[in-house]
Scaffold this active site. Structure first.
Site, PDB file in Angstrom:
ATOM      1  N   ASP A  78      37.841  48.434  39.680  1.00 54.62           N
ATOM      2  CA  ASP A  78      36.785  49.437  39.464  1.00 54.62           C
ATOM      3  C   ASP A  78      36.943  50.014  38.053  1.00 54.62           C
ATOM      4  O   ASP A  78      35.959  50.299  37.364  1.00 54.62           O
ATOM      5  CB  ASP A  78      36.853  50.570  40.499  1.00 54.62           C
ATOM      6  CG  ASP A  78      35.840  50.395  41.642  1.00 54.62           C
ATOM      7  OD1 ASP A  78      35.657  49.250  42.097  1.00 54.62           O
ATOM      8  OD2 ASP A  78      35.237  51.403  42.076  1.00 54.62           O
ATOM      9  N   LYS A 102      55.047  48.342  41.083  1.00 52.49           N
ATOM     10  CA  LYS A 102      55.438  49.752  41.160  1.00 52.49           C
ATOM     11  C   LYS A 102      56.820  49.775  41.788  1.00 52.49           C
ATOM     12  O   LYS A 102      57.118  50.540  42.711  1.00 52.49           O
ATOM     13  CB  LYS A 102      54.411  50.542  41.982  1.00 52.49           C
ATOM     14  CG  LYS A 102      54.586  52.049  41.920  1.00 52.49           C
ATOM     15  CD  LYS A 102      54.433  52.662  40.535  1.00 52.49           C
ATOM     16  CE  LYS A 102      54.953  54.076  40.528  1.00 52.49           C
ATOM     17  NZ  LYS A 102      55.032  54.653  39.148  1.00 52.49           N
ATOM     18  N   TYR A 114      46.708  46.317  52.640  1.00 51.70           N
ATOM     19  CA  TYR A 114      45.540  46.219  53.528  1.00 51.70           C
ATOM     20  C   TYR A 114      45.816  45.295  54.711  1.00 51.70           C
ATOM     21  O   TYR A 114      44.917  44.660  55.234  1.00 51.70           O
ATOM     22  CB  TYR A 114      44.325  45.692  52.754  1.00 51.70           C
ATOM     23  CG  TYR A 114      43.772  46.595  51.676  1.00 51.70           C
ATOM     24  CD1 TYR A 114      44.430  47.751  51.275  1.00 51.70           C
ATOM     25  CD2 TYR A 114      42.565  46.294  51.051  1.00 51.70           C
ATOM     26  CE1 TYR A 114      43.928  48.566  50.282  1.00 51.70           C
ATOM     27  CE2 TYR A 114      42.046  47.107  50.061  1.00 51.70           C
ATOM     28  CZ  TYR A 114      42.731  48.241  49.679  1.00 51.70           C
ATOM     29  OH  TYR A 114      42.209  49.035  48.698  1.00 51.70           O
ATOM     30  N   ASP A 118      42.371  46.376  43.718  1.00 49.13           N
ATOM     31  CA  ASP A 118      41.129  47.067  44.076  1.00 49.13           C
ATOM     32  C   ASP A 118      40.836  48.169  43.055  1.00 49.13           C
ATOM     33  O   ASP A 118      39.746  48.261  42.485  1.00 49.13           O
ATOM     34  CB  ASP A 118      41.279  47.646  45.489  1.00 49.13           C
ATOM     35  CG  ASP A 118      40.026  48.330  45.983  1.00 49.13           C
ATOM     36  OD1 ASP A 118      38.930  47.995  45.505  1.00 49.13           O
ATOM     37  OD2 ASP A 118      40.128  49.203  46.876  1.00 49.13           O
ATOM     38  N   ASP A 140      50.841  52.318  36.874  1.00 48.86           N
ATOM     39  CA  ASP A 140      50.350  53.500  36.150  1.00 48.86           C
ATOM     40  C   ASP A 140      50.144  53.169  34.665  1.00 48.86           C
ATOM     41  O   ASP A 140      49.117  53.496  34.067  1.00 48.86           O
ATOM     42  CB  ASP A 140      51.267  54.727  36.350  1.00 48.86           C
ATOM     43  CG  ASP A 140      52.749  54.379  36.452  1.00 48.86           C
ATOM     44  OD1 ASP A 140      53.108  53.192  36.291  1.00 48.86           O
ATOM     45  OD2 ASP A 140      53.564  55.305  36.672  1.00 48.86           O
TER      46      ASP A 140
END
Ligand code: NAD
Ligand code: IPM
Ligand code: MN
Length: 360
Positions: free
Chosen positions: A252, A191, A139, A248, A224
């Site tokens: 959620d 990752k 971001y 982020d 993942d």
């Protein structure tokens, strides 16, 4: 008596509905606590302001906010009226970046009284904290588009990871794992199998920082697999450190295992206290339920308790959380997202009543 000044940005959609309840509960808490006077100043910034003024906040908005002890934010975004990247890059993201709020602390905790969603997992199993890097990474806002509208159009969005930015957020995570005295484990979300520059760097910094914390277990997990473990073995997590994007998404998911996103809170911290920190729910403006008076205000109320904790009024914060738990445990009004029928204000009122009862 201590005085604390809070800038309130209710924002868009359900933002004003949920911040109203948080202020109501904070006022009640300060009344029963007696040790601190909270002053609130509201700023009408957001998408409606944008449609009138062509900008999301006042030109001097950041200078105005700088002088407050803390910022309480509802939510930003009115898809259909203002493109999301315009609204978020005009208000929320500039505050996080300008005030160097590099720690986005998001507790994933199943409160007592909330029906869990994972079979066999209760409040003792779902209790971890995500430390999300909040100022750079995916971001960073670096990129561009060329040959716009042509068949050979190119869009580039670059991830930017700095050593200082990566190291400081990881250090914060290790310090927190020490303080929590739980599993004494920091899980770094990576990752690096695919992102062979940025995430390999992230891993290197993680293991270098880990050397300074030999008493804390340091584990790296690909994002993942981490997304799967949040569901299959939430009890394994204690402190999680993640990049802006991965943090982020995982929070959620975390909100879902907490019972509802209407319960999930977060703090954008500038740990050095050079600038004000900002407290907000994880959720957005929820256009699908905005104006109906049914949004769950608990996420914002919980974020307000994180503000109290950060400002040094932990006893007051703990009192509010107890009042929330008691309200949810009792046969009282239940918010709609938890299968009840109570409106936003009704839930806020019930929490205030529990608070008065708890304070005797
Ligand atoms: P959202 O979080 O607003 O909504 C997702 C779902 O969760 C919706 O079904 C909504 O009804 C539900 N929900 C959210 N908060 C709730 C609450 N308190 N009580 C009950 N249900 C709740 O996410 P979205 O739909 O992806 O985004 C909507 C807008 O909000 C967009 O403009 C987006 O950019 C913005 N957004 C802003 C923030 C922020 O300000 N921090 C965060 C996320 C999204
Ligand atoms: C959040 C939100 C924001 C983010 C968006 C609205 C820019 O999703 O606070 O989780 O991704 O940081
Ligand atoms: Mn989000």
């Amino acid at each position: 008596m201590d005085k604390v000044s809070v800038a309130v940005i209710p924002g868009d959609g359900i933002g004003p509905e949920v911040t109203r309840e948080a202020i109501k509960v904070l006022r009640a808490a300060s009344e029963v606590h007696g040790g601190v006077a909270l002053g609130f100043t509201e700023y009408p910034w957001g998408c409606e302001y944008y449609l009138r003024n062509g900008r999301m906040m006042d030109e001097r908005g950041l200078d105005v906010l700088r002088d407050y002890d803390a910022i309480l934010l509802g939510a930003v975004g009115a898809p259909g009226l203002v493109p999301d990247h315009v609204s978020l890059w005009g208000l929320l993201l500039p505050i996080r970046k300008s005030f160097d709020q590099y720690v986005n602390l998001r507790p994933i905790k199943l409160l007592r009284g909330v029906p869990g969603r994972l079979i066999g997992k209760g409040p003792e199993d779902i209790d971890f904290v995500v430390i999300r890097e909040n100022t750079e990474g995916e971001y960073s806002g670096v990129g561009g588009r060329v040959h716009v509208g042509t068949p050979f159009e190119v869009a580039i969005q670059s991830n930017v990871f700095t050593r200082q930015g990566t190291e400081r957020v990881m250090r914060y995570a290790f310090e927190l794992a020490r303080k929590r005295q739980k599993a004494r484990r920091v899980v770094s979300v990576t990752k690096s199998n695919a992102c062979n520059y940025s995430m390999v760097f992230w891993d290197e910094v993680f293991h270098a920082v880990a050397k300074d914390y030999p008493d804390i277990e340091a584990v790296q997990v690909h994002v993942d697999a981490a997304a799967m473990y949040v569901i299959t073995r939430p009890e394994w997590f204690d402190v999680v450190v993640a990049t802006n994007l991965f943090g982020d998404i995982l929070t959620d998911e975390g909100a879902a295992i907490q019972g509802s996103i209407g319960l999930a809170a977060g703090a954008n911290l500038n740990p050095e206290r050079k600038y004000p920190s900002m407290f907000e729910p994880i959720h957005g403006s929820a256009p699908d339920i905005a104006g109906k008076g049914i949004a769950n205000p608990v996420a914002t109320i919980w974020a307000a308790t994180m503000m109290l904790d950060f400002l040094g009024y932990e006893d007051m914060g703990a009192l509010v959380i107890s009042a929330v738990e008691r309200t949810l445990l009792e046969d009282g009004p239940k918010p709609v997202d938890l299968g009840g029928a109570a409106g936003t204000a009704e839930v806020g009122d019930a929490i205030c009543e529990s608070l008065y009862r708890l304070a005797g």
